[in-house]
Design a protein around this motif. Structure first.
Motif, short mmCIF file in Angstrom:
data_model
loop_
_atom_site.label_atom_id
_atom_site.label_comp_id
_atom_site.label_asym_id
_atom_site.label_seq_id
_atom_site.Cartn_x
_atom_site.Cartn_y
_atom_site.Cartn_z
N SER A 35 0.96 -1.12 -0.03
CA SER A 35 0.17 -0.20 0.08
C SER A 35 1.05 1.49 -0.38
O SER A 35 2.51 1.45 0.07
N ALA A 36 0.24 2.40 0.04
CA ALA A 36 0.88 3.49 -0.24
C ALA A 36 2.05 3.47 1.58
O ALA A 36 2.53 3.92 1.76
N ARG A 37 1.55 3.10 2.57
CA ARG A 37 1.62 3.36 3.83
C ARG A 37 3.04 2.24 3.78
O ARG A 37 4.01 2.59 3.66
N ASP A 38 2.84 1.32 3.27
CA ASP A 38 4.08 0.44 2.51
C ASP A 38 5.10 1.28 1.69
O ASP A 38 6.31 0.88 2.52
N CYS A 39 4.97 1.88 1.85
CA CYS A 39 6.09 1.98 0.20
C CYS A 39 6.88 3.16 0.96
O CYS A 39 8.12 4.42 0.83
N MET A 40 6.21 4.10 2.72
CA MET A 40 6.78 5.35 2.47
C MET A 40 7.88 4.82 3.39
O MET A 40 7.75 3.96 4.34
N LEU A 41 8.78 5.66 3.41
CA LEU A 41 10.14 5.40 3.45
C LEU A 41 10.84 6.91 4.70
O LEU A 41 11.22 6.20 5.84
N GLY A 42 10.26 7.84 4.43
CA GLY A 42 10.24 8.55 5.10
C GLY A 42 9.89 10.25 5.15
O GLY A 42 9.96 10.18 4.12
N CYS A 43 10.06 10.93 5.72
CA CYS A 43 9.24 12.24 4.86
C CYS A 43 9.35 13.70 6.50
O CYS A 43 10.33 13.45 6.76
N ARG A 44 9.96 14.53 5.52
CA ARG A 44 9.29 16.18 5.95
C ARG A 44 8.12 16.70 6.20
O ARG A 44 7.39 16.16 5.38
N ILE A 45 8.01 16.95 7.83
CA ILE A 45 6.93 17.61 7.85
C ILE A 45 6.88 18.77 8.78
O ILE A 45 7.66 18.87 8.97
N LEU A 46 5.52 20.00 8.82
CA LEU A 46 5.76 20.84 9.73
C LEU A 46 4.76 20.01 10.41
O LEU A 46 3.51 20.21 10.09
N ASN A 47 4.51 20.42 12.17
CA ASN A 47 3.69 20.07 12.70
C ASN A 47 3.24 21.31 13.16
O ASN A 47 3.22 22.22 13.04
N GLY A 48 1.66 21.09 13.26
CA GLY A 48 1.18 22.19 14.64
C GLY A 48 1.43 23.55 15.26
O GLY A 48 1.63 24.44 15.37
N LYS A 49 2.94 22.99 15.39
CA LYS A 49 3.50 24.22 15.95
C LYS A 49 4.39 24.94 15.21
O LYS A 49 5.32 25.39 15.55
N GLY A 50 4.66 24.22 13.96
CA GLY A 50 5.18 25.54 13.15
C GLY A 50 6.65 24.82 12.52
O GLY A 50 7.66 25.60 12.37
N GLU A 51 7.17 23.27 13.67
CA GLU A 51 8.61 23.31 13.20
C GLU A 51 8.29 21.73 11.78
O GLU A 51 7.60 21.30 11.81
N MET A 52 9.69 22.21 11.91
CA MET A 52 9.82 21.26 10.39
C MET A 52 10.75 19.91 10.72
O MET A 52 12.34 20.23 11.13
N LEU A 53 10.52 19.06 10.71
CA LEU A 53 11.10 17.83 11.47
C LEU A 53 11.35 16.86 10.20
O LEU A 53 10.41 16.51 9.24
N SER A 54 12.15 15.82 10.25
CA SER A 54 12.52 14.67 9.41
C SER A 54 12.47 13.78 10.77
O SER A 54 12.73 13.36 11.06
N PHE A 55 11.76 12.53 9.19
CA PHE A 55 12.07 11.30 10.34
C PHE A 55 11.47 10.03 8.98
O PHE A 55 11.37 10.36 8.12
N GLY A 56 11.87 8.97 9.41
CA GLY A 56 12.82 7.95 8.71
C GLY A 56 14.23 8.36 7.86
O GLY A 56 15.13 8.65 8.14
N GLY A 57 13.70 7.87 6.30
CA GLY A 57 14.95 8.20 5.23
C GLY A 57 14.40 7.33 3.91
O GLY A 57 13.85 7.68 3.34
N GLU A 58 15.89 7.42 3.28
CA GLU A 58 15.40 7.19 1.84
C GLU A 58 16.15 5.81 1.62
O GLU A 58 16.98 5.24 1.03
N VAL A 59 16.73 4.92 3.19
CA VAL A 59 17.10 3.77 3.22
C VAL A 59 14.94 2.31 3.95
O VAL A 59 14.54 3.41 4.59
N MET A 60 15.92 1.58 2.95
CA MET A 60 14.66 0.19 3.07
C MET A 60 14.31 0.04 4.53
O MET A 60 13.33 -0.49 4.61
N LYS A 61 15.42 -0.27 5.19
CA LYS A 61 14.91 -0.52 7.17
C LYS A 61 15.63 0.28 7.68
O LYS A 61 17.04 0.87 7.83
N ASN A 62 14.89 0.55 8.73
CA ASN A 62 15.06 1.96 9.51
C ASN A 62 14.08 1.89 10.72
O ASN A 62 13.02 2.09 10.98
N VAL A 63 15.01 1.51 12.26
CA VAL A 63 13.90 1.73 13.10
C VAL A 63 14.44 2.63 14.02
O VAL A 63 13.74 2.19 15.40
N ALA A 64 14.67 3.36 13.53
CA ALA A 64 14.90 4.41 14.57
C ALA A 64 14.15 5.89 15.01
O ALA A 64 13.80 6.51 14.46
#
Ligand SMILES: Cc1cc2nc3c(=O)[nH]c(=O)nc-3n(C[C@H](O)[C@H](O)[C@H](O)COP(=O)(O)OP(=O)(O)OC[C@H]3O[C@@H](n4cnc5c(N)ncnc54)[C@H](O)[C@@H]3O)c2cc1C
Ligand SMILES: Cc1cc2nc3c(=O)[nH]c(=O)nc-3n(C[C@H](O)[C@H](O)[C@H](O)COP(=O)(O)OP(=O)(O)OC[C@H]3O[C@@H](n4cnc5c(N)ncnc54)[C@H](O)[C@@H]3O)c2cc1C
Lengths: 353, 498
Positions: free
Chosen positions: A114-143
């Motif tokens: 599914s779409a979520r299965d393919c999701m590896l990482g993202c940069r988002i803006l949360n509701g405090k206006g903070e720019m945050l990065s999670f995950g990454g550009e690698v297949m396996k990542n559990v940090a």
């Protein structure tokens, strides 16, 4: 058309935080019909577009959220690759951000993820206006917690997706669609039996009289499988799957309420009035019906699944399957964890989120 | 020992142990509550045995109601809880807390149902990974994720760690193969995450709980997806004179549109260590070997093998062997699977790292590792889930040499930082636990860590579930940052230094 608008998007969110103004996130608005109506100021992401990194040999693509799906698909096609989840565009300018926020996946989903299965990482803006990065550009990542996948299907209520890294996959060398006339009971049995056998399937749908099965693989393999699998070759196979994905198939050309019901694939036909179309080997069922939403929600739940009103109007304004209390409380506290002031797409997903 | 519970991660309480045992025994029979030092000993560590701590109490519940009761009591009294599966974790995730309850799921070992028509298995969390595939085999089905520890590790632990295996390039990780879980949250509620179909309404909490290392809830039931057993599988063994060429060949395989079921690489040190142990016939002179398996219907496997052989030749393989029988296929794999025990045989101790990197950066990361290896005077072998960029450097050492473990840990930390520098991550599948908690400060900025903490608080406001694991406090990072400079900047300049 590529542009980096992340700073101005961040400012827009920061200003909303200061003034406490709710924001509606809009990609290109193609999926406005879906979900509950949201309100207030608009933050547009369509301009925040462009492919940032694409490494065919790493099977990873990173793009800005406003990039059109069609642009992404042409870039991938040049290297013989595709988005495995075969996303519905539902509009020429559909953006990746809107697609991920809705969490839509097409006919290939049971076989390729599914779409979520393919999701590896993202940069988002949360509701405090903070720019945050999670995950990454690698297949396996559990940090750390898997925030990237949590964003998929959240309808933009947890934050603005600025960039996403996705796992892509090779396009099959060949695809062949074959059809079989079957009654509904036979169809559900047959489709589920095939899925428990090692056929190279990549699509399995039933239109009320015929099963459509899509076989994928190398030329040799598809030929060999077809000899054993049988069925009538469907000359317009590609068009069939595209029309199903884009809801351009004749089934979808009607007014009235269209429901999406998701349940275990072998669940017997539900006792609800209306016309049905089965995708995902029986796990995704489209229903055109005038039945009251209460009845549809109840029938879906009794069958262990869930329903959402995809198009049309419900008497009571409910669109998504109501959540049990324990889950509702978790949703509310997670919403506060990302968007403490309740700025993003208020009430788009559930009345109180 | 470089790991210490940070003061900011300690949960203090003044509950008397005997009093708490009394409270627990109202819900769980005495025989399933352990408190004698001897009885507690088997629980003092997980697979990362360098770290040990005796738990305060071990509880062995048998029913969901019992789990709820334990969790409720812990919450009421502010007592920390750590869930434990088989204790094979390699990052100290199941390390007990000195004043906390260790909640073992060992008695939850029943396969509740195999649903043949829907191709799912509903199981309790203490069921071993391999037991699921064994139970599904009569129906021609299996559970795809296959960590090397699959004979021992539990499915609950797999969900908590989002474990992978050698087949996850094609079949995905745990997160791709779980449909539904039942979870007891810290307030004792039982919630169902996920659906019976392929999705569920609202937020994707199933994805969030997968890989959450026991910080968000106790998993008490799991429904996994089963797949048809592939009728045919064959493996190629290709040898190379340099790791660069081997890496190039892996990229070429993927670039050509092939999707191997397994794609693994080993460096020369590992090849020699392994060959000595299992005699798999590995070419001990090769700088690197690549194992490349295809599975599916016979015609597909044949066309894939043909393409792959050509690619290996074109990329400079000195030799390409193809398994000609199931027995030979197993032999080719035996070496790879024995990499850890083989290391254990030649060295008193070994330490297994778990970074993930963009695959194309492999040669430079391996170069960096061998520089570090020379600098620290410690031998490092490398096994690599090449298909998905997951690198497992094995550091060989002897814990009896004073100071050696500390040096190993420092070297390990440096290796992980090298992974982050090239755009990778500090852990691909083993989890952060306590082991990599300092490196989390390198990978994430303060605002990101704060977001993790607020997600944690949404589930567990008092922070009682597995405290001090996986997500470092900002105070810990401030201290760690005083020694490390992150991408040219001091991390967390906003926090006071200790
Ligand atoms: C004349 C005309 C007719 C049209 N007719 C149709 C039609 O019949 N059917 C149709 O489908 N489309 C139609 N469109 C719409 C069009 O094609 C859109 O331009 C388009 O497809 C983009 O929408 P989207 O996918 O970006 O998602 P959106 O609809 O913009 O967003 C979907 C959801 O995702 C959220 N979201 C979007 N981006 C993000 C993000 N970056 N981060 C977090 N959340 C986000 C939104 O808040 C929303 O909840 C029409 C357009 C025109 C001009
Ligand atoms: C020789 C060897 C080889 C290995 N190979 C691999 C491999 O190939 N791939 C891989 O990914 N890993 C591998 N591992 C690591 C380990 O086996 C996995 O992390 C495994 O998933 C841990 O399962 P467990 O039951 O032992 O969990 P434990 O070690 O008991 O616990 C692990 C974590 O999960 C939490 N937890 C456990 N059960 C629950 C539950 N029911 N609810 C909530 N939280 C829970 C614990 O609190 C802890 O944080 C290997 C380990 C060894 C020793």
């Amino acid at each position: 058309m590529d542009a980096d608008l992340s700073e101005s998007l961040r400012q827009a969110v920061a200003e909303a935080t200061d003034s406490g103004t709710p924001l509606t996130i809009v990609g290109s608005g193609s999926k406005t019909f879906y979900g509950r109506p949201s309100s207030d100021s608009v933050v547009g992401t369509a301009g925040h577009a462009g492919v940032l990194r694409y490494e065919p040999t790493e099977l990873v693509l990173t793009v800005r959220c406003g990039t059109r799906l069609s642009d992404i698909e042409s870039v991938l096609a040049e290297c013989g690759q595709m988005l495995p989840f075969e996303p519905p565009h539902l509009g020429e300018n559909a953006t990746l951000g809107g697609t991920l926020a809705c969490g839509f996946s097409g006919p290939r989903r049971p076989f390729a993820g599914s779409a979520r299965d393919c999701m590896l990482g993202c940069r988002i803006l949360n509701g405090k206006g903070e720019m945050l990065s999670f995950g990454g550009e690698v297949m396996k990542n559990v940090a750390g917690f898997d925030i990237s996948r949590l964003m998929v299907g959240a309808m933009g209520t947890l934050g603005v997706i600025l960039e996403a890294s996705l796992k892509v996959s090779p396009k099959p060398e060949r695809e062949l669609t074959v059809c079989f006339e079957r009654s509904i009971e036979e169809a559900l049995n047959t489709m589920n039996l095939w899925c428990s056998q090692p056929w190279p399937l990549s699509g399995l749908a039933y239109d009320g009289s015929r099963i459509y099965a899509r076989l994928s693989g190398s030329d040799r393999a598809v030929d060999a499988v077809y000899r054993k699998f049988g069925g009538d070759v469907c000359a317009e196979g590609d068009e069939f799957w595209r029309d199903l994905r884009e809801q351009r198939h004749e089934f979808f050309r009607a007014d009235g309420n269209l429901w999406r019901i998701s349940l275990a694939p072998a669940t017997p036909a539900l006792d609800l009035p209306g016309t049905w179309f089965y995708d995902w080997g029986g796990a995704l069922r489209w229903l055109k019906t005038g039945a009251p939403s209460e009845n549809v929600f109840r029938a879906a739940e009794a069958a262990g699944g869930h329903a959402s009103l995809f198009r049309g109007r419900s008497g009571d304004g409910r669109v998504f399957q109501p959540l049990p209390n324990g889950l509702k409380a978790l949703h509310a506290s997670l919403k506060r964890a990302f968007d403490p002031m309740g700025l993003f797409n208020p009430a788009r997903l559930y009345e109180d989120l | 020992m470089t790991y210490r519970v940070h003061p900011s991660e300690r949960i203090a309480h003044r509950v008397d142990r005997n009093h708490f045992l009394c409270l627990l025994s109202e819900h769980i029979e005495r025989g399933r509550l352990l408190f004698d030092t001897e009885d507690l000993r088997p629980y003092e560590c997980d697979g990362l045995s360098a770290y040990r701590e005796l738990p305060w109490i071990v509880a062995l519940p048998e029913t969901i109601e019992e789990v709820q009761a334990v969790v409720r009591l812990c919450r009421e009294h502010g007592v920390p809880v750590v869930a434990r599966g088989a204790g094979t974790g390699l990052s100290g995730g199941a390390l007990p807390i000195a004043n906390g309850v260790l909640l073992s799921l060992a008695k939850f070992n029943r396969i509740i149902e195999i649903d043949r028509a829907n191709r799912t298995a509903r199981v309790q969390p203490g069921v071993r990974n391999l037991a699921i595939s064994e139970a599904a085999a009569p129906y021609g089905l299996y559970y795809a994720p296959d960590p090397s520890s699959q004979i021992a590790c539990t499915i609950g632990g797999n969900v908590a760690e989002n474990s992978g295996g050698v087949h996850c390039l094609k079949y995905g990780l745990t997160v791709h193969n779980v449909l539904q879980v039942r979870v007891v949250t810290m307030d004792g509620e039982l919630v169902v995450l996920g659906g019976s179909g392929y999705d569920s309404p609202g937020y994707d909490l199933l994805a969030l709980i997968t890989g959450s290392e026991g910080l968000l809830g106790v998993i008490v039931e799991i429904t996994v997806k089963l797949l048809p057993i592939p009728p045919c599988a064959q493996v190629l063994l290709a040898s190379f004179d340099s790791v660069e060429e081997a890496g190039g060949a892996v990229a070429a395989i993927i670039g050509a549109g092939l999707l191997p079921a397994g794609l693994e690489m080993m460096d020369n040190i590992t090849i020699r260590v392994v060959e000595d142990f299992v005699h798999a016939g590995y070419p001990t002179g090769a700088a690197a070997i690549v194992l490349c398996e295809f599975d599916g219907i016979a015609e597909q496997v044949e066309s894939d093998l043909l393409k792959a052989r050509e690619i290996f030749r074109a990329e400079g393989a000195t030799e390409v062997r193809q398994s000609t029988s199931e027995a030979e296929r197993k032999t080719f794999w035996a070496g790879r699977k024995a990499a850890f025990p083989a290391a254990g045989r030649i060295s008193p101790d070994y330490y297994c790292m778990d970074g993930t990197i963009p695959r194309k950066r492999l040669p430079e990361v391996l170069r960096r590792i061998s520089e570090l290896s020379a600098q620290y005077g410690l031998v490092v072998g490398n096994v690599f889930h090449a298909g998905d960029g997951n690198l497992h450097p094995l550091i060989l050492y002897d814990a009896n040499n004073p100071g050696e473990l500390e040096r190993v840990e420092e070297l390990g930390g440096k290796i992980l930082e090298a992974c982050v520098e090239v755009g990778g991550t500090i852990t691909g599948e083993h989890g952060v636990g306590i082991e990599k908690i300092n490196q989390m400060c390198v990978q994430f900025r303060a605002a990101e860590l704060a977001q993790f903490h607020s997600v944690k608080a949404a589930f567990d406001p008092a922070g009682l579930l597995n405290p001090g694991k996986a997500i470092p406090t900002l105070h810990r990072c401030a201290e760690f940052g005083a020694m490390h400079v992150h991408r040219g900047q001091i991390a967390h300049p906003d926090l006071e230094r200790f």
